[in-house]
Design a protein around this motif. Structure first.
Motif, PDB file in Angstrom:
ATOM      1  N   GLY A 109      41.072  82.675 -38.608  1.00 39.55           N
ATOM      2  CA  GLY A 109      41.896  82.835 -37.416  1.00 39.55           C
ATOM      3  C   GLY A 109      43.296  82.300 -37.668  1.00 39.55           C
ATOM      4  O   GLY A 109      43.609  81.756 -38.729  1.00 39.55           O
ATOM      5  N   ASP A 110      44.167  82.455 -36.674  1.00 40.06           N
ATOM      6  CA  ASP A 110      45.532  81.949 -36.768  1.00 40.06           C
ATOM      7  C   ASP A 110      45.511  80.452 -36.483  1.00 40.06           C
ATOM      8  O   ASP A 110      45.583  80.005 -35.339  1.00 40.06           O
ATOM      9  CB  ASP A 110      46.420  82.681 -35.755  1.00 40.06           C
ATOM     10  N   ILE A 111      45.392  79.660 -37.567  1.00 39.07           N
ATOM     11  CA  ILE A 111      45.257  78.215 -37.414  1.00 39.07           C
ATOM     12  C   ILE A 111      46.468  77.617 -36.718  1.00 39.07           C
ATOM     13  O   ILE A 111      46.341  76.730 -35.873  1.00 39.07           O
ATOM     14  CB  ILE A 111      45.058  77.557 -38.796  1.00 39.07           C
ATOM     15  N   GLY A 112      47.661  78.119 -37.073  1.00 42.73           N
ATOM     16  CA  GLY A 112      48.870  77.590 -36.441  1.00 42.73           C
ATOM     17  C   GLY A 112      48.867  77.800 -34.937  1.00 42.73           C
ATOM     18  O   GLY A 112      49.237  76.909 -34.167  1.00 42.73           O
ATOM     19  N   LEU A 113      48.428  78.991 -34.500  1.00 41.83           N
ATOM     20  CA  LEU A 113      48.391  79.283 -33.064  1.00 41.83           C
ATOM     21  C   LEU A 113      47.344  78.424 -32.362  1.00 41.83           C
ATOM     22  O   LEU A 113      47.592  77.892 -31.266  1.00 41.83           O
ATOM     23  CB  LEU A 113      48.081  80.767 -32.854  1.00 41.83           C
ATOM     24  N   ILE A 114      46.176  78.272 -32.988  1.00 38.79           N
ATOM     25  CA  ILE A 114      45.118  77.465 -32.389  1.00 38.79           C
ATOM     26  C   ILE A 114      45.561  76.016 -32.231  1.00 38.79           C
ATOM     27  O   ILE A 114      45.409  75.403 -31.171  1.00 38.79           O
ATOM     28  CB  ILE A 114      43.834  77.545 -33.246  1.00 38.79           C
ATOM     29  N   VAL A 115      46.133  75.467 -33.315  1.00 38.86           N
ATOM     30  CA  VAL A 115      46.619  74.086 -33.255  1.00 38.86           C
ATOM     31  C   VAL A 115      47.728  73.948 -32.221  1.00 38.86           C
ATOM     32  O   VAL A 115      47.794  72.960 -31.482  1.00 38.86           O
ATOM     33  CB  VAL A 115      47.116  73.635 -34.648  1.00 38.86           C
ATOM     34  N   GLY A 116      48.597  74.960 -32.154  1.00 38.11           N
ATOM     35  CA  GLY A 116      49.681  74.921 -31.172  1.00 38.11           C
ATOM     36  C   GLY A 116      49.175  74.856 -29.738  1.00 38.11           C
ATOM     37  O   GLY A 116      49.692  74.083 -28.912  1.00 38.11           O
ATOM     38  N   PHE A 117      48.154  75.655 -29.428  1.00 37.01           N
ATOM     39  CA  PHE A 117      47.590  75.633 -28.072  1.00 37.01           C
ATOM     40  C   PHE A 117      46.964  74.275 -27.760  1.00 37.01           C
ATOM     41  O   PHE A 117      47.144  73.725 -26.671  1.00 37.01           O
ATOM     42  CB  PHE A 117      46.541  76.735 -27.917  1.00 37.01           C
ATOM     43  N   ILE A 118      46.216  73.742 -28.711  1.00 40.22           N
ATOM     44  CA  ILE A 118      45.560  72.451 -28.489  1.00 40.22           C
ATOM     45  C   ILE A 118      46.596  71.355 -28.270  1.00 40.22           C
ATOM     46  O   ILE A 118      46.518  70.571 -27.306  1.00 40.22           O
ATOM     47  CB  ILE A 118      44.642  72.096 -29.674  1.00 40.22           C
ATOM     48  N   MET A 119      47.593  71.298 -29.151  1.00 38.61           N
ATOM     49  CA  MET A 119      48.585  70.230 -29.030  1.00 38.61           C
ATOM     50  C   MET A 119      49.479  70.427 -27.811  1.00 38.61           C
ATOM     51  O   MET A 119      49.952  69.455 -27.218  1.00 38.61           O
ATOM     52  CB  MET A 119      49.438  70.165 -30.306  1.00 38.61           C
ATOM     53  N   GLY A 120      49.699  71.679 -27.424  1.00 42.90           N
ATOM     54  CA  GLY A 120      50.461  71.923 -26.205  1.00 42.90           C
ATOM     55  C   GLY A 120      49.768  71.326 -24.992  1.00 42.90           C
ATOM     56  O   GLY A 120      50.395  70.684 -24.136  1.00 42.90           O
ATOM     57  N   PHE A 136      49.931  67.366 -25.286  1.00 41.58           N
ATOM     58  CA  PHE A 136      51.234  66.777 -24.988  1.00 41.58           C
ATOM     59  C   PHE A 136      51.665  67.023 -23.542  1.00 41.58           C
ATOM     60  O   PHE A 136      52.392  66.216 -22.967  1.00 41.58           O
ATOM     61  CB  PHE A 136      52.288  67.303 -25.962  1.00 41.58           C
ATOM     62  N   PHE A 137      51.232  68.131 -22.945  1.00 43.25           N
ATOM     63  CA  PHE A 137      51.518  68.349 -21.529  1.00 43.25           C
ATOM     64  C   PHE A 137      50.853  67.259 -20.684  1.00 43.25           C
ATOM     65  O   PHE A 137      51.468  66.683 -19.781  1.00 43.25           O
ATOM     66  CB  PHE A 137      51.022  69.726 -21.086  1.00 43.25           C
ATOM     67  N   THR A 138      49.598  66.962 -21.018  1.00 39.76           N
ATOM     68  CA  THR A 138      48.900  65.886 -20.316  1.00 39.76           C
ATOM     69  C   THR A 138      49.575  64.545 -20.567  1.00 39.76           C
ATOM     70  O   THR A 138      49.700  63.711 -19.663  1.00 39.76           O
ATOM     71  CB  THR A 138      47.431  65.826 -20.785  1.00 39.76           C
ATOM     72  N   LEU A 139      50.034  64.335 -21.814  1.00 41.64           N
ATOM     73  CA  LEU A 139      50.701  63.078 -22.149  1.00 41.64           C
ATOM     74  C   LEU A 139      51.999  62.914 -21.369  1.00 41.64           C
ATOM     75  O   LEU A 139      52.318  61.817 -20.899  1.00 41.64           O
ATOM     76  CB  LEU A 139      50.982  63.034 -23.651  1.00 41.64           C
ATOM     77  N   VAL A 140      52.756  63.990 -21.228  1.00 44.14           N
ATOM     78  CA  VAL A 140      54.008  63.928 -20.463  1.00 44.14           C
ATOM     79  C   VAL A 140      53.733  63.548 -19.009  1.00 44.14           C
ATOM     80  O   VAL A 140      54.439  62.714 -18.422  1.00 44.14           O
ATOM     81  CB  VAL A 140      54.757  65.276 -20.546  1.00 44.14           C
ATOM     82  N   LEU A 141      52.707  64.157 -18.427  1.00 49.71           N
ATOM     83  CA  LEU A 141      52.366  63.816 -17.038  1.00 49.71           C
ATOM     84  C   LEU A 141      51.966  62.347 -16.919  1.00 49.71           C
ATOM     85  O   LEU A 141      52.385  61.645 -15.983  1.00 49.71           O
ATOM     86  CB  LEU A 141      51.222  64.709 -16.548  1.00 49.71           C
ATOM     87  N   LEU A 142      51.157  61.881 -17.855  1.00 48.46           N
ATOM     88  CA  LEU A 142      50.668  60.505 -17.798  1.00 48.46           C
ATOM     89  C   LEU A 142      51.797  59.497 -17.973  1.00 48.46           C
ATOM     90  O   LEU A 142      51.967  58.582 -17.157  1.00 48.46           O
ATOM     91  CB  LEU A 142      49.605  60.300 -18.877  1.00 48.46           C
ATOM     92  N   THR A 143      52.568  59.648 -19.039  1.00 46.60           N
ATOM     93  CA  THR A 143      53.635  58.685 -19.301  1.00 46.60           C
ATOM     94  C   THR A 143      54.769  58.830 -18.305  1.00 46.60           C
ATOM     95  O   THR A 143      55.428  57.837 -17.958  1.00 46.60           O
ATOM     96  CB  THR A 143      54.172  58.867 -20.733  1.00 46.60           C
ATOM     97  N   GLY A 144      55.006  60.056 -17.823  1.00 47.61           N
ATOM     98  CA  GLY A 144      56.025  60.236 -16.790  1.00 47.61           C
ATOM     99  C   GLY A 144      55.674  59.491 -15.516  1.00 47.61           C
ATOM    100  O   GLY A 144      56.522  58.842 -14.886  1.00 47.61           O
ATOM    101  N   ASN A 145      54.403  59.551 -15.131  1.00 48.16           N
ATOM    102  CA  ASN A 145      53.953  58.821 -13.943  1.00 48.16           C
ATOM    103  C   ASN A 145      54.071  57.313 -14.157  1.00 48.16           C
ATOM    104  O   ASN A 145      54.453  56.562 -13.245  1.00 48.16           O
ATOM    105  CB  ASN A 145      52.506  59.198 -13.631  1.00 48.16           C
ATOM    106  N   THR A 146      53.738  56.858 -15.388  1.00 52.81           N
ATOM    107  CA  THR A 146      53.850  55.429 -15.692  1.00 52.81           C
ATOM    108  C   THR A 146      55.291  54.951 -15.571  1.00 52.81           C
ATOM    109  O   THR A 146      55.563  53.899 -14.976  1.00 52.81           O
ATOM    110  CB  THR A 146      53.334  55.160 -17.124  1.00 52.81           C
ATOM    111  N   MET A 147      56.233  55.701 -16.115  1.00 47.51           N
ATOM    112  CA  MET A 147      57.645  55.313 -16.055  1.00 47.51           C
ATOM    113  C   MET A 147      58.168  55.361 -14.624  1.00 47.51           C
ATOM    114  O   MET A 147      58.925  54.471 -14.194  1.00 47.51           O
ATOM    115  CB  MET A 147      58.475  56.227 -16.960  1.00 47.51           C
ATOM    116  N   ALA A 148      57.778  56.379 -13.878  1.00 48.15           N
ATOM    117  CA  ALA A 148      58.243  56.475 -12.488  1.00 48.15           C
ATOM    118  C   ALA A 148      57.747  55.290 -11.670  1.00 48.15           C
ATOM    119  O   ALA A 148      58.488  54.709 -10.863  1.00 48.15           O
ATOM    120  CB  ALA A 148      57.760  57.787 -11.884  1.00 48.15           C
TER     121      ALA A 148
END
Length: 387
Positions: A256-267, A270-282
């Motif tokens: 399969g397209d390993i780059g695409l699969i990894v990209g979806f997983i990391m996306g 990191f989206f969850t991480l942004v929400l979590l750390t953004g809430n912490t900073m706010a």
């Protein structure tokens, strides 16, 4: 740097919250390091292969379909072919299914087409003349503490013997060394005599998995490949011939397209991480509104407050992210030593670190921008009145 103590004091204001946030960032970048090492390994598959003058011929329909051994003489007679050999995947396991490594039945001259695999003349002769002879790479021999003269039993997962036994026992007659230090994963393989394999297997006799051809002129590789494929045109065993680099890349693409699969997983991570750390900073900025007003009262400018809060956010991500990548590097090294080449993994080197640091800075700035902007635009009178 003169405000570093203020930044650290702010991060340690709520120690439990900071620790859990750091663990979340660490986990995210640990996953990033592991997945990116796999993606980099798959993306680079075939690029550094030494045999730029080698072609690989397999069935056009599927790599798993065998080709007739009688095709060898016709390939050798093709103009532009300097030498040709053949091999067959065996797929046996050693002692335990976890001990997976590549093992193949090969023609007597197979090793001659791979001069980068250094094997003494005596070992080459022993492989050719010993019916149950086998050679292994130095890294694989070191992993299982094998030495010349040892008997290596493999349990067949595909090819049982004619008597019904799944145990194939080979005599170790040679240990080869890969000449390129960057290609040491090529030493995680065992080769044994195709003649013995073909005589003893219960089915598929006379068929080979693939042919390897060395061309006289690498610049004519495309023409030679077309000529080899023309030998089986309109037959029940049509072939597909390509350079070794292209073959490796196409083989990897079957996963399969390993780059695409990894990209979806990391996306998603990191989206969850942004929400979590953004809430912490706010939340951290909301708790310190009066303190920020005091800082402005004693002379901190809007720019100072903005940089202070952005630095706090970036440092939080950098601390957790760097720890995560360090752990990923250790994990990749441990996995590589444990499973060898079964799972392609690139060391967590400078390239992965640069990508990771870029992501850390980007995430830190993103999650800190809104709270920092709020702190910058804070009016002293309103902040103190709200207190």
């Amino acid at each position: 740097m003169k405000f570093l103590h203020l930044i650290l004091s702010a991060l340690l204001r709520r120690k439990t919250r900071t620790i859990f946030t750091l663990l979340s960032v660490l986990a995210a970048f640990l996953l990033f390091g592991l997945l990116d090492s796999v993606r980099s390994a798959f993306a680079g598959a075939g690029r550094d292969i030494a045999g730029v003058d080698r072609l690989v011929t397999v069935s056009r329909i599927s790599f798993e379909l065998p080709l007739p051994k009688s095709l060898l003489e016709r390939i050798e007679a093709t103009p532009g072919v300097a030498a040709a050999s053949y091999a067959n995947w065996f797929g046996g396991v050693y002692q335990d299914p976890k001990n997976f490594f590549a093992n193949e039945a090969v023609a007597p001259n197979f090793m001659d087409l791979y001069p980068e695999w250094r094997l003494t003349a005596a070992e080459r002769t022993a492989l050719r003349d010993t019916r149950t002879g086998a050679v292994v790479g130095e890294r694989l021999a070191s992993k299982f503490h094998w030495k010349l003269g040892d008997k290596i039993p493999l349990q067949a997962t595909i090819f049982p013997q004619k008597g019904g036994s799944n145990t194939w026992t080979f005599d170790l007659v040679g240990i080869f060394h890969e000449s390129d230090p960057k290609q040491k994963d090529q030493e995680d393989v065992l080769f044994f005599n195709w003649d013995y394999f073909d005589e003893a297997r219960a089915f598929g006799n006379g068929g080979v998995g693939w042919y390897v051809t060395r061309v006289s002129d690498r610049n004519q590789a495309g023409r030679v490949a077309q000529a080899i494929d023309a030998l089986s045109l309109n037959s029940d065993h049509e072939t597909k011939t390509q350079t070794e680099q292209a073959f490796e890349a196409n083989f990897i693409s079957q996963f399969g397209d390993i780059g695409l699969i990894v990209g979806f997983i990391m996306g998603a991570v990191f989206f969850t991480l942004v929400l979590l750390t953004g809430n912490t900073m706010a939340q951290a900025v909301r708790e310190r509104i009066p303190e920020l007003a005091v800082l402005k009262t004693i002379g901190f400018t809007n720019r100072n407050v903005l940089l202070l809060l952005l630095s706090e956010s970036v440092l939080l991500i950098l601390f957790g992210g760097a720890a995560g990548l360090l752990l990923a590097g250790l994990a990749v090294s441990a996995l590589t030593q444990t499973i060898g080449g079964a799972l392609p993994m690139q060391p967590v080197g400078a390239e992965i670190w640069l990508r990771g640091l870029g992501l850390m800075l980007l995430i830190g700035l993103v999650v800190g921008s809104l709270p920092a902007r709020r702190g910058m635009r804070l009016r002293i009178v309103d902040a103190l009145a709200g207190r």
